[in-house]
Design a protein around this motif. Structure first.
Motif, PDB file in Angstrom:
ATOM      1  N   GLY A 100      -3.803   2.251   0.905  1.00  0.00           N
ATOM      2  CA  GLY A 100      -2.868   2.426  -0.974  1.00  0.00           C
ATOM      3  C   GLY A 100      -3.927   1.565  -1.301  1.00  0.00           C
ATOM      4  O   GLY A 100      -4.449   1.349  -2.248  1.00  0.00           O
ATOM      5  N   TYR A 101      -4.686   0.341  -0.417  1.00  0.00           N
ATOM      6  CA  TYR A 101      -5.960  -0.432  -1.143  1.00  0.00           C
ATOM      7  C   TYR A 101      -6.362   0.141  -1.657  1.00  0.00           C
ATOM      8  O   TYR A 101      -7.176  -0.367  -2.272  1.00  0.00           O
ATOM      9  N   HIS A 125      -0.267  -5.797  -7.601  1.00  0.00           N
ATOM     10  CA  HIS A 125      -0.893  -6.276  -6.206  1.00  0.00           C
ATOM     11  C   HIS A 125      -2.248  -6.621  -6.014  1.00  0.00           C
ATOM     12  O   HIS A 125      -3.098  -6.371  -6.881  1.00  0.00           O
ATOM     13  N   GLU A 166       3.304  -1.611 -11.260  1.00  0.00           N
ATOM     14  CA  GLU A 166       4.157  -1.030  -9.910  1.00  0.00           C
ATOM     15  C   GLU A 166       5.884  -0.901 -10.005  1.00  0.00           C
ATOM     16  O   GLU A 166       6.107  -1.636 -10.543  1.00  0.00           O
ATOM     17  N   ASP A 195       1.878   2.140  -9.361  1.00  0.00           N
ATOM     18  CA  ASP A 195       1.767   2.345  -8.152  1.00  0.00           C
ATOM     19  C   ASP A 195       3.263   2.477  -7.379  1.00  0.00           C
ATOM     20  O   ASP A 195       4.021   1.453  -7.449  1.00  0.00           O
ATOM     21  N   HIS A 198       6.581   0.602  -2.987  1.00  0.00           N
ATOM     22  CA  HIS A 198       7.440   0.765  -2.138  1.00  0.00           C
ATOM     23  C   HIS A 198       8.679   0.938  -2.769  1.00  0.00           C
ATOM     24  O   HIS A 198       9.892   1.235  -2.579  1.00  0.00           O
ATOM     25  N   LYS A 229       4.823   3.016   4.301  1.00  0.00           N
ATOM     26  CA  LYS A 229       5.469   1.968   4.147  1.00  0.00           C
ATOM     27  C   LYS A 229       7.492   3.016   4.963  1.00  0.00           C
ATOM     28  O   LYS A 229       7.119   2.812   5.623  1.00  0.00           O
TER      29      LYS A 229
HETATM   30  C1  PLP Z   1       1.901  -3.004  -3.581  1.00  0.00           C
HETATM   31  C2  PLP Z   1       0.850  -2.262  -3.351  1.00  0.00           C
HETATM   32  N1  PLP Z   1       0.662  -1.895  -3.603  1.00  0.00           N
HETATM   33  C3  PLP Z   1      -0.575  -1.059  -3.219  1.00  0.00           C
HETATM   34  C4  PLP Z   1      -0.789  -1.389  -1.427  1.00  0.00           C
HETATM   35  C5  PLP Z   1      -1.241  -0.840  -0.313  1.00  0.00           C
HETATM   36  O1  PLP Z   1      -1.465  -0.074   0.005  1.00  0.00           O
HETATM   37  P1  PLP Z   1      -1.555   0.127   2.055  1.00  0.00           P
HETATM   38  O2  PLP Z   1      -0.698  -0.631   3.028  1.00  0.00           O
HETATM   39  O3  PLP Z   1      -1.385   1.783   2.806  1.00  0.00           O
HETATM   40  O4  PLP Z   1      -2.834  -0.101   2.034  1.00  0.00           O
HETATM   41  C6  PLP Z   1       0.507  -2.490  -1.108  1.00  0.00           C
HETATM   42  C7  PLP Z   1       0.972  -3.093   0.375  1.00  0.00           C
HETATM   43  O5  PLP Z   1       0.634  -3.904   0.787  1.00  0.00           O
HETATM   44  C8  PLP Z   1       1.626  -2.964  -2.077  1.00  0.00           C
HETATM   45  O6  PLP Z   1       2.336  -4.052  -1.522  1.00  0.00           O
END
Ligand code: PLP
Length: 376
Positions: A100-101, A125, A166, A195, A198, A229
């Protein structure tokens, strides 16, 4: 002290003095899990594990992907997975990222261009903020869930406008006002990007997320789904129209310059969604547990923290109080993590309680009892 390390040593010491130095610790598996993002228990599911492994055996793919998606790392499995995901989420196209990052980094660093504007919720995030910082567009936060502040900033925005939020805020557990954000985006011809880290798996038909559950897919320009997650595995995707996906494939450095996820990752994604579809009880068990927790907790919380997401927050104010309460809960058998500043703002340090489908009613009642007696 070695002269080369002087600067970083001072910074680490400062954190030690402030009581917020981070370190890697092992999770005590004997404690009841009220802290992982494994909301539906899929990460610990033997059923899902068997399904993934048997499909992996059957397909017997290469161990690694061998290269970037643009070189040797592409596969039929990857493109089939993406078609299935696009269909599930209700978009024309979808592109899988390693996490996700990197999905958020990949989106925000490349689509908004010089002369454009990114307006992001201040509680977004780190990866939305980091992606915006890498972009040549101007970026600016708006006050959390504050539509008036957002509208004020929309009026000042230049070029093409992106609004980032988000669906469920990771450290607060509250929801973005998605319907109102869609209306505002339409009024200012802005592109709303949501995003769903969650909410993937937890909301929507077969885990398709909150945007789909609210029927907003057509109004939301792009949605980021993550699989580490509630889906219990790893990876993420961007879902949008085909042109956006083509653009990312052509211009997004976090997509282009990295080794593609392995076949194992794509099989795991396919099987996790299949498993979820065949086990709707997971989402209903989770919802029942959230209702029970909120009904029984007597600790006073501001209205915005009364959420029916899996993330429940109790503000303790101060790193020390958050850490002490977490320790006291650990002593009675519960894993509840403190969220300290600087991860959250000073004064807003908190306990972040993650509820799961697999937490028994008895465990939830004992946790609530512990919280009521420690904090009321
Ligand atoms: C809102 C949000 N976006 C993106 C991410 C990143 O996702 P990933 O853990 O798959 O890199 C997170 C993870 O903590 C998150 O809470």
């Amino acid at each position: 002290m070695d002269k080369k390390n002087l600067k970083i040593d001072q910074q680490l010491n400062k954190r030690t003095l402030l009581g917020n130095k981070r370190s890697l610790t092992l999770t005590d598996e004997k404690l009841v899990d009220f802290s992982s993002n494994d909301y539906l228990g899929l990460s610990r599911s033997e059923g899902l594990k068997t399904q993934i492994l048997s499909n992996y055996e059957k397909l017997s793919p290469k161990n690694g992907s061998t290269g970037s998606r643009l070189l040797t790392g592409n596969s039929l499995l990857a493109t089939q997975t993406e078609s299935e995901l696009a269909k599930l989420f209700g978009y024309n196209a979808c592109l899988v990222f390693n996490s996700g990052y990197t999905a958020n980094l990949g989106f925000f660093s490349c689509l908004p261009q010089r002369g454009d504007t990114i307006l992001y919720d201040e509680l977004s995030h780190a990866c939305i903020k980091d992606g915006s910082r890498l972009s040549l567009a101007k970026s600016m936060p708006f006050k959390h869930n504050d539509l008036e502040d957002l509208e004020r900033k929309l009026k000042l925005s230049e070029g093409e406008i992106y609004i980032a939020c988000e669906a469920v805020y990771s450290m607060d557990g509250d929801f973005a006002p998605l319907k109102k954000l869609c209306l505002l985006s339409e009024k200012y011809n802005a592109k709303l990007v949501v995003d769903e880290a969650h909410s993937t798996g937890v909301f929507g038909n077969n885990g398709s997320g909150l945007v789909a559950e609210l029927g907003l897919t057509e109004q939301v320009y792009a949605t980021i789904f993550t699989f580490g997650k509630a889906m219990g595995i790893h990876g993420a995707c961007v879902a949008s129209n085909q042109m956006v996906i083509d653009y990312i494939i052509n211009y997004s450095r976090p997509f282009i310059y990295t080794t593609a996820p392995s076949s194992f990752e794509f099989i795991a994604i396919q099987q996790a969604f299949k498993f979820l579809k065949n086990t709707p009880k997971l989402a209903t068990d989770l919802k029942e547990n959230i209702t029970l927790f909120n009904q029984e907790l007597k600790v006073q919380r501001p209205a915005r923290y009364l959420s029916n997401s899996a993330v429940q927050v109790i503000i303790t104010s101060g790193n020390q109080k958050a850490k002490t309460t977490s320790k006291q809960l650990e002593e009675i058998g519960f894993d509840v993590r403190p969220i300290l500043s600087p991860t959250v703002r000073e004064g807003e340090e908190r306990l972040r309680i993650c509820l799961h489908s697999f937490n028994s009613k008895k465990e939830i009642m004992s946790l609530v009892h512990g919280l009521n007696s420690l904090l009321c």
